[in-house]
Design a protein around this motif. Structure first.
Motif, mmCIF file in Angstrom:
data_model
loop_
_atom_site.group_PDB
_atom_site.id
_atom_site.type_symbol
_atom_site.label_atom_id
_atom_site.label_comp_id
_atom_site.label_asym_id
_atom_site.label_seq_id
_atom_site.Cartn_x
_atom_site.Cartn_y
_atom_site.Cartn_z
ATOM 1 N N THR A 205 -12.829 -22.779 81.790
ATOM 2 C CA THR A 205 -13.297 -23.988 81.116
ATOM 3 C C THR A 205 -12.118 -24.666 80.419
ATOM 4 O OG1 THR A 205 -13.731 -23.130 78.885
ATOM 5 C CG2 THR A 205 -15.380 -22.637 80.587
ATOM 6 N N ASP B 170 -10.552 -17.667 81.341
ATOM 7 C CA ASP B 170 -11.357 -18.808 80.910
ATOM 8 C C ASP B 170 -11.022 -19.983 81.811
ATOM 9 O OD1 ASP B 170 -12.909 -20.664 79.625
ATOM 10 O OD2 ASP B 170 -11.976 -20.441 77.658
ATOM 11 N N SER C 13 -17.641 -28.169 79.466
ATOM 12 C CA SER C 13 -17.590 -27.283 80.626
ATOM 13 C C SER C 13 -18.358 -27.901 81.790
ATOM 14 C CB SER C 13 -18.166 -25.917 80.278
ATOM 15 O OG SER C 13 -19.434 -26.056 79.671
ATOM 16 N N GLU C 14 -17.923 -27.559 83.010
ATOM 17 C CA GLU C 14 -18.534 -28.085 84.227
ATOM 18 C C GLU C 14 -19.257 -26.973 84.978
ATOM 19 O OE1 GLU C 14 -18.716 -31.185 84.913
ATOM 20 O OE2 GLU C 14 -17.371 -31.863 83.291
ATOM 21 N N PHE D 43 -18.965 -22.163 75.101
ATOM 22 C CA PHE D 43 -19.084 -23.510 75.673
ATOM 23 C C PHE D 43 -19.525 -24.574 74.663
ATOM 24 C CE2 PHE D 43 -20.704 -20.398 78.915
ATOM 25 C CZ PHE D 43 -19.520 -20.256 79.613
ATOM 26 N N GLY E 188 -23.331 -26.234 83.991
ATOM 27 C CA GLY E 188 -22.487 -26.997 83.077
ATOM 28 C C GLY E 188 -23.286 -27.465 81.877
ATOM 29 N N GLN F 23 -18.016 -23.090 85.871
ATOM 30 C CA GLN F 23 -16.907 -22.589 85.067
ATOM 31 C C GLN F 23 -17.347 -21.371 84.260
ATOM 32 O OE1 GLN F 23 -15.514 -26.079 82.897
ATOM 33 N NE2 GLN F 23 -14.098 -26.602 84.538
ATOM 34 N N ASN G 38 -21.228 -20.782 83.203
ATOM 35 C CA ASN G 38 -21.993 -21.973 82.834
ATOM 36 C C ASN G 38 -22.486 -22.608 84.140
ATOM 37 O OD1 ASN G 38 -23.094 -24.210 81.513
ATOM 38 N ND2 ASN G 38 -21.455 -24.192 79.995
#
Length: 204
Positions: free
Chosen positions: A92, A90, A163-164, A145, A38, A167, A35
């Motif tokens: 996230t 993962d 999520s950022e 996400f 994000g 991630q 991501n």
């Protein structure tokens, strides 16, 4: 962006904002979905390389893992209940969606869109067409996400992803398959925090 990550790492491949891509993955390979910025949902499908009629199935996977969202160690299965993808990493908070159908022209029309609006359904078709493949129906995707909380009264909501930037989630292929990603173009509900962006993936 085909950005090299370390000298020995495969390149990160682009999933363009509002668009889709497809790739072939061998059994045992890992697919990492990043991501990048994000807050971006990535609709994800998988099809057996041996028989395109066998595909990743959310309804069969929910029965297999008895969960509403996958976590590390969970194996998602096909419409024939064969293992297809196992979550192996993962970074996230673990919020993904296995309930919501891919967006399409009908959904956007109901939301008030006029004229053409990019959709994950069209992105799936276009990505597979680039490989010379067509499917008659759009399976329900694994919405990486995507944040669809289930409330105490059983109702659902569309909220921005948690999520950022940077991630990722990694999935191991349990058979030779074709994987398809769509950087969701939804901008009429807060699925992508109202601002669709690029994402990236890496096959290793």
């Amino acid at each position: 962006m085909n950005k090299q990550v370390g000298a020995l790492q495969p390149a990160l491949e682009l999933i363009p904002a509002r668009s889709g891509v497809a790739a072939r993955v061998k059994r045992g390979q890992s697919v990492r979905v990043v991501n990048t910025h994000g807050k971006q949902v990535v609709d994800t499908w998988a099809f057996s390389a041996a028989d395109i009629d066998e595909h990743l199935s959310m309804e069969h996977s929910r029965a297999a893992i008895l969960k509403l969202m996958p976590a590390v160690g969970d194996t998602l299965v096909s419409n024939r209940r064969n293992p297809m993808l196992t979550v192996v990493d993962d970074t996230t908070p673990g919020i993904h969606d296995m309930l919501i159908a891919a967006c399409d022209e009908h959904r956007y029309r109901q939301l008030g869109a006029h004229g053409h609006h990019d959709s994950c359904t069209d992105n799936l078709k276009a990505a597979l067409a680039a490989l010379g493949i067509a499917v008659p129906l759009t399976p329900s995707p694994l919405n990486l996400f995507m944040n669809v909380p289930v409330r105490a009264d059983g109702s659902l909501a569309f909220e921005a992803p948690v999520s950022e930037p940077g991630q990722h989630i990694a999935l191991r292929a349990e058979m030779d398959l074709i994987i398809v990603f769509s950087a969701c173009p939804q901008d009429m509900v807060p699925v992508n925090a109202m601002h669709p962006t690029d994402a990236h993936y890496q096959i290793a």
